[in-house]
Design an enzyme around this catalytic site. Sequence first.
Site, PDB file in Angstrom:
ATOM      1  N   GLU A   1     -66.312  27.997  18.686  1.00  0.00           N
ATOM      2  CA  GLU A   1     -65.997  26.446  18.339  1.00  0.00           C
ATOM      3  C   GLU A   1     -68.210  26.605  17.479  1.00  0.00           C
ATOM      4  OE1 GLU A   1     -66.266  23.924  21.055  1.00  0.00           O
ATOM      5  OE2 GLU A   1     -67.228  22.523  20.149  1.00  0.00           O
TER       6      GLU A   1
ATOM      7  N   HIS B   1     -72.465  25.437  18.464  1.00  0.00           N
ATOM      8  CA  HIS B   1     -73.517  24.297  18.224  1.00  0.00           C
ATOM      9  C   HIS B   1     -73.613  24.177  16.635  1.00  0.00           C
ATOM     10  CE1 HIS B   1     -74.567  20.293  19.543  1.00  0.00           C
ATOM     11  NE2 HIS B   1     -73.512  20.168  20.723  1.00  0.00           N
TER      12      HIS B   1
ATOM     13  N   HIS C   1     -62.198  17.093  22.144  1.00  0.00           N
ATOM     14  CA  HIS C   1     -63.496  17.146  22.133  1.00  0.00           C
ATOM     15  C   HIS C   1     -63.015  16.597  23.970  1.00  0.00           C
ATOM     16  CE1 HIS C   1     -67.559  15.735  21.412  1.00  0.00           C
ATOM     17  NE2 HIS C   1     -67.110  16.403  22.522  1.00  0.00           N
TER      18      HIS C   1
ATOM     19  N   ASP D   1     -69.447  27.812  22.383  1.00  0.00           N
ATOM     20  CA  ASP D   1     -70.080  26.156  21.641  1.00  0.00           C
ATOM     21  C   ASP D   1     -71.396  26.923  20.644  1.00  0.00           C
ATOM     22  OD1 ASP D   1     -70.264  24.755  20.011  1.00  0.00           O
ATOM     23  OD2 ASP D   1     -69.764  22.980  21.549  1.00  0.00           O
TER      24      ASP D   1
ATOM     25  N   ARG E   1     -60.574  19.707  16.471  1.00  0.00           N
ATOM     26  CA  ARG E   1     -61.027  19.372  18.385  1.00  0.00           C
ATOM     27  C   ARG E   1     -61.316  17.844  18.020  1.00  0.00           C
ATOM     28  NH1 ARG E   1     -63.601  20.774  21.923  1.00  0.00           N
ATOM     29  NH2 ARG E   1     -65.015  19.756  21.874  1.00  0.00           N
TER      30      ARG E   1
ATOM     31  N   GLU F   1     -64.990  18.274  16.273  1.00  0.00           N
ATOM     32  CA  GLU F   1     -65.722  17.359  17.684  1.00  0.00           C
ATOM     33  C   GLU F   1     -66.476  16.401  16.393  1.00  0.00           C
ATOM     34  OE1 GLU F   1     -67.629  19.378  20.476  1.00  0.00           O
ATOM     35  OE2 GLU F   1     -69.410  18.917  19.304  1.00  0.00           O
TER      36      GLU F   1
ATOM     37  N   ASN G   1     -72.302   8.504  21.302  1.00  0.00           N
ATOM     38  CA  ASN G   1     -73.443   9.252  21.766  1.00  0.00           C
ATOM     39  C   ASN G   1     -75.213   8.942  21.294  1.00  0.00           C
ATOM     40  OD1 ASN G   1     -74.440  10.224  24.081  1.00  0.00           O
ATOM     41  ND2 ASN G   1     -74.168  12.549  24.243  1.00  0.00           N
TER      42      ASN G   1
ATOM     43  N   ASP H   1     -69.727  12.811  26.769  1.00  0.00           N
ATOM     44  CA  ASP H   1     -69.677  10.742  26.493  1.00  0.00           C
ATOM     45  C   ASP H   1     -68.740  10.388  26.134  1.00  0.00           C
ATOM     46  OD1 ASP H   1     -69.799  14.350  25.168  1.00  0.00           O
ATOM     47  OD2 ASP H   1     -70.020  12.455  23.720  1.00  0.00           O
TER      48      ASP H   1
ATOM     49  N   TYR I   1     -78.902  25.911  23.579  1.00  0.00           N
ATOM     50  CA  TYR I   1     -77.658  24.666  23.051  1.00  0.00           C
ATOM     51  C   TYR I   1     -76.683  24.606  24.876  1.00  0.00           C
ATOM     52  CZ  TYR I   1     -73.097  22.352  22.756  1.00  0.00           C
ATOM     53  OH  TYR I   1     -72.023  21.162  23.532  1.00  0.00           O
TER      54      TYR I   1
ATOM     55  N   HIS J   1     -67.530  23.398  31.730  1.00  0.00           N
ATOM     56  CA  HIS J   1     -69.115  24.159  30.591  1.00  0.00           C
ATOM     57  C   HIS J   1     -68.969  24.939  31.940  1.00  0.00           C
ATOM     58  CE1 HIS J   1     -69.103  20.825  28.012  1.00  0.00           C
ATOM     59  NE2 HIS J   1     -68.315  21.121  27.520  1.00  0.00           N
TER      60      HIS J   1
ATOM     61  N   TRP K   1     -78.798  20.491  16.226  1.00  0.00           N
ATOM     62  CA  TRP K   1     -78.603  20.677  17.403  1.00  0.00           C
ATOM     63  C   TRP K   1     -77.774  20.763  17.743  1.00  0.00           C
ATOM     64  CZ3 TRP K   1     -75.604  18.267  21.228  1.00  0.00           C
ATOM     65  CH2 TRP K   1     -76.170  17.900  21.828  1.00  0.00           C
TER      66      TRP K   1
ATOM     67  N   GLU L   1     -60.429  19.600  26.392  1.00  0.00           N
ATOM     68  CA  GLU L   1     -61.741  20.263  27.032  1.00  0.00           C
ATOM     69  C   GLU L   1     -62.155  18.779  27.881  1.00  0.00           C
ATOM     70  OE1 GLU L   1     -65.197  18.926  24.773  1.00  0.00           O
ATOM     71  OE2 GLU L   1     -66.471  20.147  25.772  1.00  0.00           O
TER      72      GLU L   1
ATOM     73  N   ARG M   1     -65.277  27.709  29.313  1.00  0.00           N
ATOM     74  CA  ARG M   1     -66.784  27.191  27.962  1.00  0.00           C
ATOM     75  C   ARG M   1     -67.625  28.642  28.541  1.00  0.00           C
ATOM     76  NH1 ARG M   1     -69.841  22.994  24.271  1.00  0.00           N
ATOM     77  NH2 ARG M   1     -71.199  23.644  26.011  1.00  0.00           N
TER      78      ARG M   1
HETATM   79  O1  KDG Z   1     -72.486  14.219  22.285  1.00  0.00           O
HETATM   80  C1  KDG Z   1     -72.194  15.764  21.973  1.00  0.00           C
HETATM   81  C2  KDG Z   1     -71.899  16.540  22.834  1.00  0.00           C
HETATM   82  O2  KDG Z   1     -70.453  15.528  23.451  1.00  0.00           O
HETATM   83  C3  KDG Z   1     -71.571  17.194  22.381  1.00  0.00           C
HETATM   84  O3  KDG Z   1     -72.524  18.425  21.839  1.00  0.00           O
HETATM   85  C4  KDG Z   1     -70.991  18.527  23.476  1.00  0.00           C
HETATM   86  O4  KDG Z   1     -70.769  20.310  21.193  1.00  0.00           O
HETATM   87  C5  KDG Z   1     -69.939  19.563  22.415  1.00  0.00           C
HETATM   88  C6  KDG Z   1     -68.851  19.965  23.789  1.00  0.00           C
HETATM   89  O5  KDG Z   1     -67.908  21.036  22.646  1.00  0.00           O
HETATM   90  O6  KDG Z   1     -68.479  18.957  24.900  1.00  0.00           O
HETATM   91 MG    MG Z   2     -68.779  21.467  21.150  1.00  0.00          MG
END
Ligand code: KDG
Ligand code: MG
Length: 402
Positions: free
Chosen positions: A236, A212, A312, A210, A283, A262, A37, A316, A159, A122, A402, A339, A147
């Site tokens: 996560e 993140h 994961h 998550d 993951r 991931e 991605n 994407d 996020y 999600h 991010w 997921e 999630r």
């Molecule tokens: O490309 C990035 C995403 O796949 C990611 O941000 C998604 O954190 C993510 C998740 O847990 O699906």
């Molecule tokens: Mg994630």
Amino acid sequence: MKIISAKVIVTCPGRNFVTLKIMTDQGVYGIGDATMNGREKAVVAYLEDHVVPCLIGMDPRRIEDIWQYLYRGAYWRRGPVTMRAIAAVDVALWDIKAKMANMPLYQLLGGRSRDGIMVYGHANGSDIAETVDAVGQYIDLGYKAIRAQTGVPGIKDAYGVGRGKLFYEPADAALPSVTGWDTRKALNYVPKLFETLRDIYGFGPHLLHDGHHRYTPQEAANLAKMLEPYQLFWLEDVTPAENQEAFKLIRQHSVTPLAVGEIFNTIWDAKDLIQNQLIDYIRCTIVSAGGVTHLRRIADLAALYQVRTGSHGATDLSPVTMGTALHFDTWVPNFGIQEYMRHTEETDAVFPHDYHFDKGELFCGETPGHGVDIDEDLAAKYPYKPAYLPVARLEDGTMWNW
Ligand code: KDG
Ligand code: MG
């Protein structure tokens, strides 16, 4: 048997995907996903310039040897670009082998360990009330695991709060958009989301969250501890995993299950967290971690420590990865969860597949191979569109994760 050609197909049916198609002298072909991605073209160049020329003339049945050739032979090991290119080749070769054997892939891996694959989607909203509604919608759709992410008052675009509901697409602009972050505000808000969700929906549905990579180890421990009463399925990426010692602090303070991986690419990224029993779910998935051949090694290591898989599966990850992952999940003994963010209708049309969703579970099909194809004529109608993931900055402008 020989590989006679291989091509890289880039298509954007709603989002960008990079697909490798390997053709053999026996008319059987295989396909693999190589999507990264926001950095898609790097993998395209790696495959076209440095991998495809080496494949021509090779025996596609020698999956392990080709994997080792691409991994050891490059000298420059690991990394997201290399491992995605290897994954694309590996998945295409497993597809070919399973088609030659006239078997669905899971049969070649060792056969079925379960009937359905529990998945999570999600649910997100701009505040707690909206997220609570979104979780309710997933429950109505039959999901057993969800999630939950919420926007936080005072933070711009937190996020996980996407534009869509069933489709989550963070790569949203030709140059990275800027989102905000404030840990103190998040720490004061996120536990209230889970308190509300448990009040309304009880302890039946599995809930996940998550982080993140946003929290420091101390903040992560604090969050994990505050979330304990709500019995999450997992928390996560609660802190970045470059420094894996950091997870000891979280473990010392909380029994909230932890999931990481991931953005890992090899067993070496996951080894210490697994062996020191600092996580509960790994993951890594097919496309990011070197395909079926390598993910199987990670899962086997994890099994020794009772760490379960939780691959994961955001939007994407193409249907090719999703289909292959479902065969993997159908076999892997230490399966935890998968997921699953749905693809758009356009994407599903470009990648015809035989997996299906029913009552919170996905089921892989019985078609020989991994069960996912690509419609090249349709793919050609969706040219590549540059799209970046966002970046995050603190209120004072400092760059954050991010
Ligand atoms: O490309 C990035 C995403 O796949 C990611 O941000 C998604 O954190 C993510 C998740 O847990 O699906
Ligand atoms: Mg994630």
